[in-house]
Scaffold this active site. Structure first.
Site, short mmCIF file in Angstrom:
data_model
loop_
_atom_site.label_atom_id
_atom_site.label_comp_id
_atom_site.label_asym_id
_atom_site.label_seq_id
_atom_site.Cartn_x
_atom_site.Cartn_y
_atom_site.Cartn_z
N LYS A 1 -14.81 8.35 -3.39
CA LYS A 1 -16.02 8.65 -2.61
C LYS A 1 -16.59 10.01 -3.00
O LYS A 1 -17.79 10.17 -3.18
CB LYS A 1 -15.72 8.62 -1.11
CG LYS A 1 -15.39 7.24 -0.59
CD LYS A 1 -14.72 7.26 0.78
CE LYS A 1 -14.03 5.92 1.03
NZ LYS A 1 -13.04 5.94 2.10
N THR B 1 -8.64 6.56 -1.74
CA THR B 1 -9.99 6.05 -2.01
C THR B 1 -11.01 7.14 -1.76
O THR B 1 -12.13 7.07 -2.25
CB THR B 1 -10.31 4.82 -1.13
OG1 THR B 1 -9.96 5.12 0.21
CG2 THR B 1 -9.57 3.60 -1.59
N LYS C 1 0.84 14.41 1.33
CA LYS C 1 -0.53 14.69 0.87
C LYS C 1 -0.73 16.19 0.62
O LYS C 1 -1.71 16.62 0.05
CB LYS C 1 -1.56 14.18 1.88
CG LYS C 1 -1.57 12.65 2.00
CD LYS C 1 -2.60 12.17 3.00
CE LYS C 1 -2.51 10.69 3.31
NZ LYS C 1 -3.23 9.83 2.36
N HIS D 1 0.81 -1.23 0.00
CA HIS D 1 0.00 0.00 0.00
C HIS D 1 0.83 1.27 0.00
O HIS D 1 0.28 2.36 0.20
CB HIS D 1 -0.90 0.05 1.23
CG HIS D 1 -1.96 -1.00 1.26
ND1 HIS D 1 -3.20 -0.83 0.68
CD2 HIS D 1 -1.96 -2.24 1.78
CE1 HIS D 1 -3.93 -1.91 0.87
NE2 HIS D 1 -3.19 -2.79 1.53
N LYS E 1 -8.38 14.05 5.12
CA LYS E 1 -7.57 12.83 5.08
C LYS E 1 -6.49 12.97 6.14
O LYS E 1 -6.39 14.02 6.77
CB LYS E 1 -6.96 12.62 3.69
CG LYS E 1 -6.27 13.85 3.09
CD LYS E 1 -5.76 13.58 1.68
CE LYS E 1 -6.80 13.78 0.60
NZ LYS E 1 -6.85 12.76 -0.39
N ARG E 2 -5.68 11.92 6.34
CA ARG E 2 -4.59 12.06 7.29
C ARG E 2 -3.71 13.24 6.89
O ARG E 2 -3.56 13.55 5.71
CB ARG E 2 -3.74 10.77 7.30
CG ARG E 2 -4.38 9.65 8.05
CD ARG E 2 -4.61 10.00 9.49
NE ARG E 2 -3.35 9.92 10.23
CZ ARG E 2 -3.13 9.06 11.21
NH1 ARG E 2 -4.05 8.20 11.60
NH2 ARG E 2 -1.97 9.05 11.83
O1 DL6 Z 1 -4.71 0.99 -0.43
C1 DL6 Z 1 -5.39 1.70 0.52
C2 DL6 Z 1 -4.65 2.97 0.86
C3 DL6 Z 1 -4.32 3.83 -0.34
O2 DL6 Z 1 -5.50 4.25 -0.94
C4 DL6 Z 1 -3.51 5.04 0.09
O3 DL6 Z 1 -3.08 5.74 -1.03
C5 DL6 Z 1 -2.30 4.58 0.88
O4 DL6 Z 1 -1.60 5.70 1.40
C6 DL6 Z 1 -2.73 3.70 2.02
N1 DL6 Z 1 -1.56 3.20 2.67
C7 DL6 Z 1 -1.56 2.90 3.94
C8 DL6 Z 1 -0.22 2.44 4.41
N2 DL6 Z 1 -0.16 2.61 5.76
N3 DL6 Z 1 0.73 2.15 6.38
N4 DL6 Z 1 1.58 1.68 6.82
O5 DL6 Z 1 -2.56 2.95 4.63
O6 DL6 Z 1 -3.46 2.58 1.52
#
Ligand code: DL6
Length: 824
Positions: free
Chosen positions: A674, A670, A565, A366, A559-560
């Site tokens: 949405k 994601t 980001k 990821h 988002k985080r």
């Molecule tokens: O695949 C799900 C999501 C992606 O949509 C995001 O782009 C990506 O940042 C996120 N990655 C994580 C990794 N965390 N850690 N360790 O959540 O995955």
């Protein structure tokens, strides 16, 4: 016996009367209350219990059907499941929300108020945890036999408070009363840590390893039923909780009268599942975290193996019955644990066992961010899991021998792919172990899957061939993210596409394009968006006491908080807008489009720069929101404690959302999906799934800007070794910050210096001008509301690809080789 059983089988309610009866029964018996002291909280609990009972009868049927069919199952191992609320989802998925609405009404409550009583199950940080939750919904809705396995944290992700503009973290104790879980005190597994390994010879002269001594902690199962949409299939999410072992270790202490230390043992054991680590895309190697990982995978594998053994099949059939997906590297120890079970306990030969292991696992990556790739010190692994470290060394040795055969004398290659990093201290590279131990490795969007194959894992592609690597672009469940979050839009879509079929087959959204010239349809579409914005407006007033104009353009980035980001790019853009408005004459200002910039998201508690970004956003809001020259033209809002249920309110209210990561850094994203699915347009970089969204909806319906991923490295190089200049608009923003307009300039010195003086790793200065220009285009296009609404409708119509159902079907076919099993 069978007859009696059948006669009394619980059927669950199907109508309003039956529902009311169940609610009253639960209020009066389970909760021991009465009509006179049943408040909204009790009504929520009783309603949830009524639905839970109904789900469990279907859960039982689903499990029986799967057992008798003796079918292959998928096990989704994820350290995070960001589930959000369960009640609304359960009511909609079983198709009884209207029944419940009527019943709740009769009993003197409003269903919306009851739903609001629920505490989010926030067992995740964001990305991969929310993806796991969407996947569970799709697996059940598509009738795949599947179980999720995770940890039952006592504290989920912290609750965020904003105090004087700063993030403050407060513990989130969510388990006070959780009607959605079934404690299974009879399903326990003893998990061993520490100790040592003794080797002996068996009667055939074979060396056998015995892992002895150490500490035992007990895992207790808690089950959450996962209802599919419009199907009786109900899957299981099994979460493990830790408690002190009741085995001989404790008894010895009790017998010796050592009560204090046995209580301390108990607390230490319970600590394992106490808290979710709050890092997102950041690895912080803490011993307790490694303990959590092993505790959870060992308990889950024990369960999976026990279930398999009941079928009395030969071991070689294990991969025909079991597919295990590793959600990121957190569960990678499962590879080692299965090898240990097969070799040490079941007595299989190494190669036979390894064949079974590698045919069973799949690994999803990821992130490509180096700081997020998990590594564990060899010394820590040796201390905590001595036998596992031996097995890792053996896996590595046999793997490197095959590499040596394929690339003789290529020492660089051996060093680069070794599972053990020869650093000081030596580290176990978990991603490499996951690749070697799996038969398929996937990224989560096309660009991301290409990047992992050409950068961080490129040598593994040379070794294993490209076939082992694949892409499964992420998706979202339309049940929660449209039907539940935006019920009016869902109904409008149903009226134009021939019912609610689109919730099972999202590609049916394309029928919406046929209605695009229907004036009444577009009018209603716009009205729904406006109503969603009014709802958010009221929430902002209630929580922040700021009045915003619902007719303004709502520009959202939730988002985080992370430098990659680039919330800093957004807030610098907001400051630029503010300065431009201030410089205008009152007449000129009157011609400007009002905008509300909405932010939300948590920063990892130890991530100082992310917390400074939050602070700056809040300080800018404090100045701008009170400036009489500006009025409605610009408002800056920070929504506290962003979580799943808040997202369900915010996403449907957005006109424009921001997905503006430095190209090549966001694996997929994601929330971009949405927002578009809810009729908002997006401004974004050519990164993650933005690229595929653009391909599906058409580039005329998205605001793309910024550097392309292939240029990122050259620009970074140029920043460091060439001359790096920042344009005058951005410099003005920095000067304003440093003049003290938004509070103590020193507070933000590092943020400014990161861009201006320290190499600008995230390319904020490179993308700033094109970001500003693109935002101007947004303003222009938003003025033409009719065309804007058409763009939104067209985009929604073309979002069919981004359902997590499509995604799960791709995993099922390309990675797991499992078939759906319909429950009658
Ligand atoms: O695949 C799900 C999501 C992606 O949509 C995001 O782009 C990506 O940042 C996120 N990655 C994580 C990794 N965390 N850690 N360790 O959540 O995955």
């Amino acid at each position: 016996q069978r007859e009696a059983w059948k006669k009394h089988q619980v059927e669950g309610f199907t109508d309003k009367d039956g529902f009311e009866k169940e609610v009253v029964r639960h209020v009066e018996t389970t909760l021991a209350r009465s009509l006179f002291n049943c408040d909204e909280g009790a009504a929520y609990s009783a309603t949830s219990l009524a639905f839970r009972d109904r789900l469990i009868t279907e859960w039982n049927r689903t499990q029986q059907r799967q057992t008798t069919a003796d079918t292959k199952r998928v096990y989704y191992l994820s350290l995070e499941f960001l589930m959000g609320r369960a009640l609304d989802n359960a009511m909609l998925n079983v198709g009884l929300k209207d029944v419940a609405r009527g019943g709740i009404d009769d009993l003197g409550f409003r269903i919306e108020d009851i739903i609001e009583q629920e505490h989010d199950a926030a067992l995740g940080n964001g990305g991969l945890g929310r993806l796991a939750a969407c996947f569970l919904d799709s697996l059940a809705s598509l009738n795949y036999p599947a179980w999720g396995y995770g940890l039952r944290y006592r504290y989920g992700i912290f609750k965020q408070e904003i105090i004087n503009g700063y993030q403050v973290e407060v513990p989130d104790y969510w388990l006070d009363f959780n009607p959605w879980e079934f404690p299974r005190h009879d399903v326990t597994v003893d998990i061993q840590f520490y100790g040592n390994v003794r080797k002996s010879q068996d009667e055939n002269g074979k060396t056998v390893a015995h892992w002895e001594g150490g500490e035992i902690v007990t895992a207790v199962a808690y089950d959450m039923p996962i209802p599919g949409y419009a199907t009786p299939s109900t899957n299981n999410l099994r979460l493990w909780s830790s408690k002190a072992s009741s085995g001989e270790f404790d008894f010895q202490k009790f017998n010796n009268g050592d009560y204090e230390s046995s209580v301390a043992d108990q607390q230490r054991a319970e600590t394992i599942s106490a808290v979710l680590y709050p890092n997102d895309n950041l690895d912080r190697g803490k011993e307790l975290r490694l303990k959590q990982q092993y505790f959870w995978v060992a308990a889950s594998l024990y369960d999976i193996v026990r279930r398999f053994k009941k079928s009395k099949r030969a071991w070689r059939e294990f991969p025909d019955q079991v597919a295990i997906q590793l959600n990121d590297t957190h569960p990678t120890l499962a590879v080692v644990e299965l090898q240990r079970i097969l070799v040490d306990i079941e007595g299989l030969e190494w190669d036979e066992a390894w064949n079974i292991v590698t045919s069973t696992f799949g690994y999803t990556n990821h992130t490509v961010l180096p700081e997020a790739l998990e590594k564990w010190p060899v010394g820590l692994m040796q201390h905590l899991l001595p036998r596992h470290l031996q097995i890792i060394y053996d896996i590595n040795l046999f793997f490197l021998q095959t590499v040596e055969k394929k690339f003789p004398n290529d020492r660089e290659m051996l060093t680069s792919v070794s599972i053990i990093e020869e650093s000081q201290p030596k580290m176990v590279r978990m991603a490499y172990l996951a690749i070697v131990g799996s038969h398929k490795v996937n990224g989560v969007a096309e660009l991301h899957s290409d990047l992992i194959q050409t950068t961080i894992f490129k040598d593994f592609v040379k070794i294993f061939g490209a076939d082992k690597f694949t892409n499964v672009t992420n998706g979202i469940t339309p049940r929660r993210w449209l039907h539940q979050a935006n019920p009016r839009l869902s109904e409008l879509i149903a009226s134009k596409t021939g019912g609610h079929e689109f919730l099972k087959d999202l590609t049916q959204l394309n029928k919406l394009e046929l209605s695009i010239d229907d004036d009444a349809f577009r009018k209603e579409w716009a009205e729904i968006k406006y109503a969603n914005k009014v709802r958010l407006t009221k929430y902002i007033k209630k929580t922040l006491d700021v009045t915003v104009n619902p007719a303004a353009l709502f520009d959202v980035q939730v988002k985080r908080i992370h430098e990659y980001k680039r919330q800093q790019l957004n807030i610098f853009g907001v400051i630029h807008r503010y300065l431009a408005l201030k410089a205008m004459s009152p007449e000129e200002r009157k011609k400007q489009l009002p905008r509300v910039s909405i932010f939300g998201g948590k920063a990892a508690p130890g991530y100082w720069m992310a917390k400074q970004i939050i602070h700056l956003i809040n300080n800018v809001g404090a100045v701008v929101n009170k400036d009489p020259d500006i009025g409605d033209l610009l408002k800056v809002i920070y929504l506290e404690d962003y979580n799943v249920s808040k997202a369900e309110m915010i996403v449907p209210a957005s006109d424009l959302s921001e997905h503006i990561s430095t190209a090549g850094t966001e694996a997929s994203g994601t929330s971009n999906m949405k927002f578009v699915l809810n009729g908002g347009l997006i401004i974004g970089t050519c990164d993650g799934a933005n690229i595929e969204i653009t391909r599906e909806i058409g580039q005329e319906n998205i605001f793309l800007f910024g550097t392309l991923s292939e240029d990122v490295e050259d620009l970074r190089h140029a920043h460091t070794y060439g001359s790096h200049t920042v344009d005058s608009d951005l410099n003005k923003v920095f000067d304003t910050i440093q003049s003290g307009t938004f509070g103590e300039p020193n507070d933000f010195g590092a943020m400014v210096a990161a861009v201006r003086d320290h190499g600008d790793f995230y390319l904020v200065s490179d993308d700033f001008q094109s970001y500003i220009d693109t935002q101007k285009m947004v303003d222009t296009e938003y003025r033409n509301q009719d065309e804007w609404v058409r763009k939104c409708i067209r985009s929604v119509a073309r979002m069919g690809f981004f359902s997590s159902d499509r995604c799960i079907n791709e995993y099922a076919e390309g990675i797991w080789n499992v078939e759906p099993l319909v429950v009658k």
